[in-house]
Design an enzyme around this catalytic site. Structure first.
Site, PDB file in Angstrom:
ATOM      1  N   ASP A  28     -10.364  10.108  11.372  1.00 34.12           N
ATOM      2  CA  ASP A  28      -9.915   9.772   9.370  1.00 34.12           C
ATOM      3  C   ASP A  28     -11.076   9.035   9.253  1.00 34.12           C
ATOM      4  O   ASP A  28     -10.150   7.624   8.413  1.00 34.12           O
ATOM      5  CB  ASP A  28      -9.028  10.044   9.717  1.00 34.12           C
ATOM      6  CG  ASP A  28      -8.200  10.157   7.858  1.00 34.12           C
ATOM      7  OD1 ASP A  28      -9.586  10.609   7.076  1.00 34.12           O
ATOM      8  OD2 ASP A  28      -7.391  10.084   7.135  1.00 34.12           O
ATOM      9  N   LYS A  41       4.324   0.422   8.095  1.00 34.08           N
ATOM     10  CA  LYS A  41       3.797   1.660   7.344  1.00 34.08           C
ATOM     11  C   LYS A  41       5.559   1.982   7.504  1.00 34.08           C
ATOM     12  O   LYS A  41       6.268   3.064   8.684  1.00 34.08           O
ATOM     13  CB  LYS A  41       3.243   2.312   8.280  1.00 34.08           C
ATOM     14  CG  LYS A  41       3.053   3.434   7.327  1.00 34.08           C
ATOM     15  CD  LYS A  41       1.572   4.342   8.432  1.00 34.08           C
ATOM     16  CE  LYS A  41       1.664   5.569   7.909  1.00 34.08           C
ATOM     17  NZ  LYS A  41       0.104   5.914   8.525  1.00 34.08           N
ATOM     18  N   VAL A  97       3.298   0.999   2.730  1.00 35.52           N
ATOM     19  CA  VAL A  97       3.244  -0.366   3.420  1.00 35.52           C
ATOM     20  C   VAL A  97       3.646  -1.536   3.041  1.00 35.52           C
ATOM     21  O   VAL A  97       3.618  -1.490   2.285  1.00 35.52           O
ATOM     22  CB  VAL A  97       1.652  -0.195   3.952  1.00 35.52           C
ATOM     23  CG1 VAL A  97       1.667  -1.290   5.087  1.00 35.52           C
ATOM     24  CG2 VAL A  97       1.158   0.895   4.620  1.00 35.52           C
ATOM     25  N   GLY A 140       0.192   5.856   0.172  1.00 34.25           N
ATOM     26  CA  GLY A 140      -0.615   6.919   0.715  1.00 34.25           C
ATOM     27  C   GLY A 140       0.495   8.562   0.946  1.00 34.25           C
ATOM     28  O   GLY A 140       1.363   8.609   0.428  1.00 34.25           O
ATOM     29  N   GLY A 141      -0.438   9.661   0.708  1.00 29.93           N
ATOM     30  CA  GLY A 141       0.787  10.710   1.545  1.00 29.93           C
ATOM     31  C   GLY A 141       1.541  10.689   2.129  1.00 29.93           C
ATOM     32  O   GLY A 141       2.522  11.131   1.757  1.00 29.93           O
ATOM     33  N   GLY A 173       3.188   7.023   3.323  1.00 29.75           N
ATOM     34  CA  GLY A 173       4.339   6.405   3.569  1.00 29.75           C
ATOM     35  C   GLY A 173       3.845   5.181   2.897  1.00 29.75           C
ATOM     36  O   GLY A 173       2.519   5.399   2.041  1.00 29.75           O
ATOM     37  N   GLY A 221       0.994  -1.024  -0.218  1.00 31.96           N
ATOM     38  CA  GLY A 221      -0.221  -0.278  -0.055  1.00 31.96           C
ATOM     39  C   GLY A 221       0.802   1.293  -0.706  1.00 31.96           C
ATOM     40  O   GLY A 221       2.384   1.489   0.450  1.00 31.96           O
TER      41      GLY A 221
END
Length: 666
Positions: free
Chosen positions: A165, A70, A55, A50-51, A53, A48
């Site tokens: 979130d 992560k 994973v 994301g913004g 970091g 995975g």
């Protein structure tokens, strides 16, 4: 007030703060950058991004424990990272992803969490896999339980936590489709439960509370709004962030009494479900009220409604049990190549409270009613196994957790048995170990003996695989032996008290979906007072072939009784023969036959299972045989402790791995 200030410790330097967290949260492990490289095989499996970091999938030490790592991309996010660790470290709940540890290096910031096998909820609306209404409600229930816990005043400080979130990407799903809330990067501590204000608004706009967005006002009701959006997505199977649905459309449909069916996922919009779906839509829109934040419900109230609907759907006769209709199909789809980022596509209580499904207590053991048991087991429709005294049924909790429900026969009532069951409940509610089966709850208002609810072991027991025709490699046998020994070592040195299991045998060593052992069968367990490792038993409920002869003769029990029983299991593992087996038209006893082999031939080779007798493994089998022989010694002081047994088995396992590498090079 900062989360950690209750101990009046002033931390001025960042590195000191990092050290303080590791030192003061004993459940959090500290990793070096080298450790993380080893765990992730040099970051070889990205799962995975994301913004903040990336994973990676990893394996922790030699524990066969799959984890998610992560890695923060930006090094200037150190303060944000430390805050996330502080908040996450305080929480322990079955519907929150477990934080294992972190790496606070000079150049890298990384956290290690438990790996959740079925990814996240983000891609639900893109899939063609049928997901029943009860399963969707179960996913919502898991998330609601986690938020209710976070919004309660029973964490390690006087603060509650606002997640900040909540969205499908942050709701992970395990093998049972049980929700696990993750990602606490923008979570906030609300000291005393009060509102906080911030000028630094962060989050996902499609799920963000408009009041928080406009005013920077943060309360627990901010999470309630986001949960309402997730709940609408679950019944519509369309995405908020892509504009597929809106709260206003659902609100108008409910107010006008028409148009709701067109907004729902057609697969669940059956006439028999419409009343419940309308109630769900009304609750979701109530969660998303904007003009008066006080009108939004508390998360514990939301959970109450969800429990009621789950009970109605599962017991209304409209659906098959979820374990038959859903999980197999999802797992089949995963086997065909779905990636782990999402299951639906290849894209990435201190004060007990009464509920329909039980009373939740701080030790996570729930008290159920007979009505609950009927709902959980679908009226005892799926029998897993039976014995002289009891039946075990498959069941499913309100958050999709699969369970095993043990009921005792009306003919087995006995006061000694009742006392033994009560003792086992006390023991199991106080201990927690990854290789010991979890007691999730019990029902004490049964007609005769208590009903026990355990975590579900998908692969049955060691007895099942040991005496089947399945291939059973030596590596797997050693893994099961090592982990079982570790569980017994824990029992014999528990901080709660020294515990003698009393009934170790293959059928009480259960296996989960990854073939990891879970020690069960605590009916004969006894707590042993400190400095008194030799007490008299009243009544035993154990198999004679695994009982220590010294215990049989004297009636005294000690932890060394378990060592004897485990020795019998070791002999079974290397021979694939039962304690009494038939050979050459005669019944033979396993222990005397092994002892005779070692005395006459100085080897147990004549007894070993032919299926694991590769030449390079003979020395390994001999070591296991010698250890088993020491365990069943009739000189009780000559038996090793379970700590010594576990260490020797680990050494033997390393010996096996070395021999395997040597054979591969040849």
């Amino acid at each position: 007030m900062e989360l950690l200030q209750e101990k009046n410790i002033h931390v001025s330097q960042r590195d000191d703060k990092a050290k303080w967290i590791i030192d003061n949260y004993s459940n959090i492990r500290s990793f070096t950058e080298h450790d993380i490289e080893k765990i992730t095989s040099n970051y070889s499996t990205l799962i995975g991004k994301g913004g903040f970091g990336e994973v990676f999938r990893g394996v922790l030490d030699d524990e066969d424990d799959v984890v998610a790592v992560k890695r923060y991309i930006r090094g200037d996010l150190r303060e944000e990272f430390m805050k996330e660790i502080r908040i996450h470290a305080q929480m322990s709940h079955k519907n929150i992803v477990k934080l294992i540890g972190c790496c606070i290096g000079k150049n890298r910031l990384m956290m290690v969490t438990k790996f959740i096998s079925n990814g996240n909820l983000d891609a639900l609306h893109n899939s063609d896999i049928f997901i029943p209404l009860s399963t969707r409600l179960g996913i919502a229930m898991g998330c609601a339980k986690a938020l209710s816990y976070m919004h309660s005043m029973h964490l390690s400080s006087s603060s509650l936590i606002c997640h900040g979130d909540i969205k499908p990407a942050n709701i992970l799903l395990d093998a049972n489709l049980t929700a696990k809330v993750s990602d606490f990067g923008i979570s906030k501590s609300l000291s005393g439960g009060i509102t906080r204000w911030t000028s630094n608004v962060k989050g996902s706009i499609a799920y963000m509370d408009p009041i928080y967005y406009r005013e920077g006002r943060v309360t627990s009701k901010s999470d309630v709004y986001s949960f309402g959006a997730v709940l609408l997505e679950l019944i519509a199977r369309k995405s908020m962030k892509e504009g597929g649905i809106s709260c206003e459309a659902f609100r108008q449909a409910c107010a006008k009494g028409k148009g709701l069916r067109e907004l729902l996922d057609i697969e669940i919009a059956e006439e028999c479900n419409m009343n419940i779906l309308e109630e769900i839509a009304k609750l979701a829109t109530k969660c998303m009220i904007v003009d008066n934040i006080k009108k939004r419900p508390q998360m514990n109230d939301v959970a109450e409604h969800l429990r009621t609907w789950i009970f109605q759907v599962r017991n209304g006769g409209h659906e098959k049990p979820a374990w038959e209709s859903t999980l197999d199909k999802v797992h089949d789809a995963l086997k065909k190549g779905m990636q782990s980022a999402g299951i639906f596509s290849s894209s990435i209580i201190s004060n007990p409270q009464k509920h329909n499904f039980g009373i939740f207590r701080s030790n996570d053991v729930t008290i159920f009613t007979k009505k609950d048991i009927s709902g959980i087991t679908n009226n005892s429709s799926h029998l897993l196994g039976k014995s002289t005294f009891c039946n075990v049924y498959k069941g499913i909790l309100d958050d999709n957790t699969l369970v095993a429900v043990k009921t005792y026969s009306v003919f087995s009532y006995d006061e000694d048995l009742r006392n033994s069951i009560s003792t086992s409940i006390t023991i199991m509610s106080k201990i927690a170990h990854r290789y010991i089966i979890k007691l999730l709850g019990h029902c004490s208002d049964a007609d005769h003996l208590p009903i026990l609810i355990y975590e579900y072991a998908a692969k049955g027991s060691l007895n099942d695989i040991l005496y089947s025709k399945e291939d059973f490699p030596l590596e797997l046998r050693l893994k099961i032996a090592v982990k079982t020994a570790e569980a017994l070592e824990f029992l014999h040195s528990s901080a709660f008290c020294v515990i003698r299991h009393g009934n170790i045998k293959p059928s009480n060593i259960l296996l989960d979906s990854n073939l990891m052992p879970k020690v069960a069968g605590f009916t004969s367990s006894r707590r042993i007072a400190e400095n008194n490792n030799d007490q008299v038993a009243s009544m035993e409920f154990a198999h004679i072939h695994y009982m220590d002869p010294i215990h049989i003769q004297s009636g005294h029990f000690t932890v060394k009784n378990d060592v004897y029983s485990f020795g019998v299991v070791l002999f079974e593992l290397i021979s694939r023969k039962k304690p009494v087996y038939h050979c050459h038209d005669k019944n033979r006893r396993l222990i005397p036959e092994f002892i005779r082999a070692y005395e006459t031939a100085k080897s147990g080779k004549a007894m070993f299972d032919e299926g694991i007798m590769a030449e390079e493994d003979i020395a390994v089998l001999e070591e296991i045989g010698r250890l088993a022989r020491e365990c069943v010694s009739l000189e009780i002081d000559g038996r090793p402790t379970m700590k010594e047994v576990a260490e020797r088995l680990k050494m033997i396992r390393r010996m096996k791995e070395s021999s395997a590498m040597g054979a591969a090079r040849c």
